[in-house]
Design an enzyme around this catalytic site. Structure first.
Site, short mmCIF file in Angstrom:
data_model
loop_
_atom_site.label_atom_id
_atom_site.label_comp_id
_atom_site.label_asym_id
_atom_site.label_seq_id
_atom_site.Cartn_x
_atom_site.Cartn_y
_atom_site.Cartn_z
N GLU A 52 58.81 38.51 40.78
CA GLU A 52 58.61 37.23 40.08
C GLU A 52 59.94 36.62 39.65
O GLU A 52 60.80 37.33 39.11
CB GLU A 52 57.72 37.49 38.86
CG GLU A 52 56.63 36.47 38.68
CD GLU A 52 55.70 36.36 39.89
OE1 GLU A 52 55.93 35.49 40.75
OE2 GLU A 52 54.76 37.15 39.95
N HIS A 53 60.06 35.33 39.87
CA HIS A 53 61.24 34.57 39.47
C HIS A 53 62.53 35.13 40.08
O HIS A 53 63.57 35.16 39.42
CB HIS A 53 61.38 34.53 37.93
CG HIS A 53 60.37 33.62 37.29
ND1 HIS A 53 60.52 32.27 37.22
CD2 HIS A 53 59.18 33.89 36.71
CE1 HIS A 53 59.48 31.73 36.60
NE2 HIS A 53 58.63 32.70 36.28
N ARG A 107 48.43 31.34 47.12
CA ARG A 107 48.93 32.72 47.26
C ARG A 107 48.83 33.47 45.93
O ARG A 107 48.72 32.88 44.86
CB ARG A 107 50.38 32.74 47.73
CG ARG A 107 51.38 32.02 46.81
CD ARG A 107 52.17 32.92 45.91
NE ARG A 107 52.92 32.16 44.92
CZ ARG A 107 52.49 31.91 43.71
NH1 ARG A 107 51.32 32.32 43.31
NH2 ARG A 107 53.24 31.21 42.86
N LYS A 118 54.09 23.86 35.90
CA LYS A 118 55.53 24.08 35.73
C LYS A 118 56.36 22.80 35.83
O LYS A 118 57.50 22.76 35.38
CB LYS A 118 56.05 25.16 36.68
CG LYS A 118 55.99 24.82 38.15
CD LYS A 118 56.54 25.99 38.95
CE LYS A 118 56.56 25.69 40.44
NZ LYS A 118 55.24 25.51 41.04
N ASP A 129 56.33 30.19 47.74
CA ASP A 129 54.96 29.66 47.87
C ASP A 129 54.76 28.98 49.22
O ASP A 129 53.75 29.16 49.89
CB ASP A 129 54.68 28.66 46.74
CG ASP A 129 55.00 29.24 45.37
OD1 ASP A 129 55.17 30.47 45.28
OD2 ASP A 129 55.08 28.47 44.40
N GLY A 154 48.86 29.41 38.54
CA GLY A 154 49.82 30.36 39.09
C GLY A 154 49.44 30.83 40.49
O GLY A 154 49.98 31.81 40.99
#
Ligand code: GLA
Length: 461
Positions: free
Chosen positions: A49-50, A43, A234, A190, A143
Site C-alpha cells: 500500500e502506498h 481491484r 482521495k 489501479d 478503496g
C-alpha cells in the site's frame, strides 16, 4: 486493443439480462442502439500500500465488480455521457475542448481524463464524439478503485471510438498518467491491474518498465473484502497528495545526505536504486538521517538549501502548497518495509511452504500495522473492522487501497468462510443501524478476475 483482437469470452458475462437492460436504457436515452461495450474492473490490493508512486511493486488482483460502458461513436464532436445511477447527472462536452474540474470532481471528470489522455497521446485534432451510457457495480469511494476503472473504461472507449490501437501496457500507463488531471498524484497500480489482470491469478505489478507477473494465491484460503462504510474520495481531500509529497521530500533529504543528485530524484525507490543497497540498509539510513519529529517547511528548506518559494514551485503539488509540517521518518519507514513485504509475500506464494498461510497472514497484519502507525492512512472503523475480521477467523487482515475509509481485505481459511462471514456480519454490520442492510454488498469473498475488454454489439449474444 480493439474489438477485433480482444478475446470476447462471453462466459465472463453471464448477465445477458443486464446487457439487454443497458441496451434498452441506451436506446431510450439516445434513440439508437450502442455499437460496442467496454468493461474495466475494480481491484483489491492484497499487499503493497502506498508504494507504487514510490516506484515499488504491488500485489493486487482484479475483482468481478466493474464499470461498463455502452457506446455509439458519432461523426460529430459531441460527447454525451449518461449514467444508469440517477445520482450521477448527464453531461455533455465537446471532444475537442475537454475541461477537467479538479476541486470536488464530479463523476464525468474521470471519464474525461481517459478521453483527454487518448487525444493527447495521438495528438487528435478532430476527435470523434459519442453517446455513452455508463453502468457500474464497484462501490464508490470504497478503496476498490471505482474511479480508476472509470478512467480506464473511458480510455478504451476513446481508443475505439477513434479507431486506434494500443497495447494493454500502453493503455495502463496512459490512463495512470491521465488520471492525474484530476489532481491526485497516484501511482499506476489501479490502472495496471484493470488492464493486465487475468482470471484466476493475482499479479505482481512492477514499474519502469511496467510489467505484471502471475502470483498463485495459496489454495485453502479465500480473500474476503469488507467495506467499513466510511467513504473516502482521495481527490476531495489532500491526505493522499500530502503522503506523496512526504515521500518525495524524504527521497530528497536521504539523497542529499548521500551525495546524490537529489534535485532529479522524486521517488524513494529511485534513491535506493542509485545507492544500490537492500531494504535493510535503506531502513538503517532512515534511522540515521531522518528524525521522528515532524519537519517544518523551514527545516526542509534549510536541509535542502532552497527557499520556501522554490519548495512550493518545484516540489509541492498544487493542493499541498500550504501544508506546514511533514512526517518523513514514518513515511519512509513504511515504504521501505512495505516494499520488502510485497516481495516476501510473492516468494511465499511461489514456494508454498507448509506454513504458507501463517506467513502470508503475518505479512498482511504487519502491513496493516504499518499503514495505521507509520503511514497514518487508516481510521477508527478500519482498525475495528480489521480486529473483528481477525477475531472472526481471518489469518491476516488489512486495509486495502488508499485508506482513510473504504475496505479491508482478509485472508480466511476456506473451511472457516461461512462462520467468518456470519461473525463479521454480527459484530460490524448488525451493530450499527446505518450499516444494517448493507452486509450483502459490503462483505463478500472474491476471486482474481479478468482485465478490461471491448466487445461489439453483434458479439454479445
Ligand atoms: C490509490 C492510488 C494507487 C495507490 C493506492 C495506495 O488507489 O490510485 O496508485 O497509491 O491508492 O496503495
Amino acid at each position: 486493443m480493439n474489438p477485433e483482437n480482444v478475446n470476447c469470452n462471453m462466459l465472463a458475462f453471464q448477465a445477458i439480462a443486464w446487457f439487454l437492460k443497458l441496451k434498452e436504457m441506451f436506446i431510450s436515452k439516445f434513440g439508437s442502439p450502442p455499437k460496442f461495450y467496454v468493461r474495466a474492473p475494480g481491484r483489491v490490493n492484497i499487499i503493497g500500500e502506498h508504494i507504487d508512486y514510490c516506484g515499488y511493486a504491488v500485489l493486487p488482483m482484479a475483482i468481478e465488480q466493474d464499470i461498463l460502458a455502452a457506446v455509439e461513436p458519432l461523426e460529430t464532436q459531441v460527447v454525451q455521457l449518461a449514467n444508469t445511477n440517477p445520482l450521477y447527472l448527464d453531461f455533455t462536452a465537446n471532444a475537442a475542448n475537454i475541461q477537467i474540474e479538479k476541486t470536488k470532481p464530479l463523476w464525468h471528470n474521470y471519464f474525461l481524463c481517459g478521453l483527454k489522455g487518448i487525444q493527447e497521446r495521438f495528438n487528435l485534432s478532430s476527435p470523434h464524439g459519442m453517446n455513452c451510457l455508463i453502468d457500474g457495480t464497484i462501490p464508490p469511494s470504497a478503496g476498490l478503485s471505482s474511479s480508476s476503472a472509470l478512467v480506464c473504461c473511458a480510455g478504451l472507449v476513446a481508443l475505439n471510438v477513434n479507431g486506434l490501437t494500443l497495447s494493454k501496457v500502453e493503455l495502463a500507463e496512459l490512463c495512470a498518467k491521465s488520471e492525474r488531471y484530476i489532481g491526485t498524484e497516484g501511482g499506476g497500480m489501479d490502472q495496471s491491474i484493470s488492464f493486465l489482470a487475468e482470471e484466476g491469478t493475482a499479479k505482481l505489478i512492477e514499474f519502469s518498465p511496467l510489467r505484471a507477473t502471475d502470483v498463485k494465491l495459496p489454495t485453502g484460503a479465500v480473500f474476503v473484502i469488507a467495506n467499513s462504510c466510511v467513504e473516502m474520495n482521495k481527490a476531495a481531500t489532500s491526505h493522499f497528495n500530502i503522503r506523496v509529497m512526504e515521500c518525495r521530500l524524504a527521497t530528497k533529504l536521504i539523497a542529499k545526505s548521500q551525495g546524490q543528485d537529489w534535485r532529479n530524484l522524486l521517488k524513494l525507490g529511485d534513491v535506493q536504486t542509485k545507492l544500490g543497497v537492500g531494504f535493510e540498509e535503506m531502513l538503517t539510513l532512515v534511522e540515521k538521517i531522518l528524525h521522528p519529529e515532524p519537519y517544518s517547511r523551514e527545516e526542509i528548506c534549510e536541509c535542502l538549501g532552497i527557499s520556501l518559494q522554490e519548495l512550493r514551485s518545484t516540489i509541492l503539488s498544487q493542493n499541498t502548497q500550504d501544508v506546514c509540517s511533514f512526517k518523513l521518518y514514518q513515511r519512509a519507514k513504511h515504504v521501505y518495509s512495505e516494499a520488502a513485504r510485497v516481495l516476501q509475500f510473492k516468494k511465499v506464494c511461489d514456494e508454498a511452504p507448509a506454513n504458507a498461510l501463517q506467513l502470508l497472514g503475518a505479512l498482511m497484519n504487519q502491513s496493516h500495522a504499518s499503514c495505521r502507525d507509520m503511514y497514518e492512512c487508516s481510521c477508527l472503523e478500519l482498525d475495528q473492522l480489521v480486529d473483528i475480521c481477525l477475531k472472526s477467523g481471518a489469518i491476516g487482515s488489512r486495509l486495502t487501497g488508499a485508506g482513510w475509509g473504504g475496505c479491508t481485505v482478509s485472508m480466511v481459511p476456506a473451511d472457516k468462510l461461512t462462520g467468518f462471514l456470519a461473525s463479521v456480519r454480527d459484530a460490524y454490520y448488525k451493530t450499527d443501524g446505518q450499516r444494517l442492510g448493507l452486509p450483502k454488498k459490503s462483505l463478500f469473498a472474491t476471486n482474481p478476475g479478468g482485465g478490461a475488454l471491448v466487445f461489439l454489439e453483434a458479439e454479445k449474444m
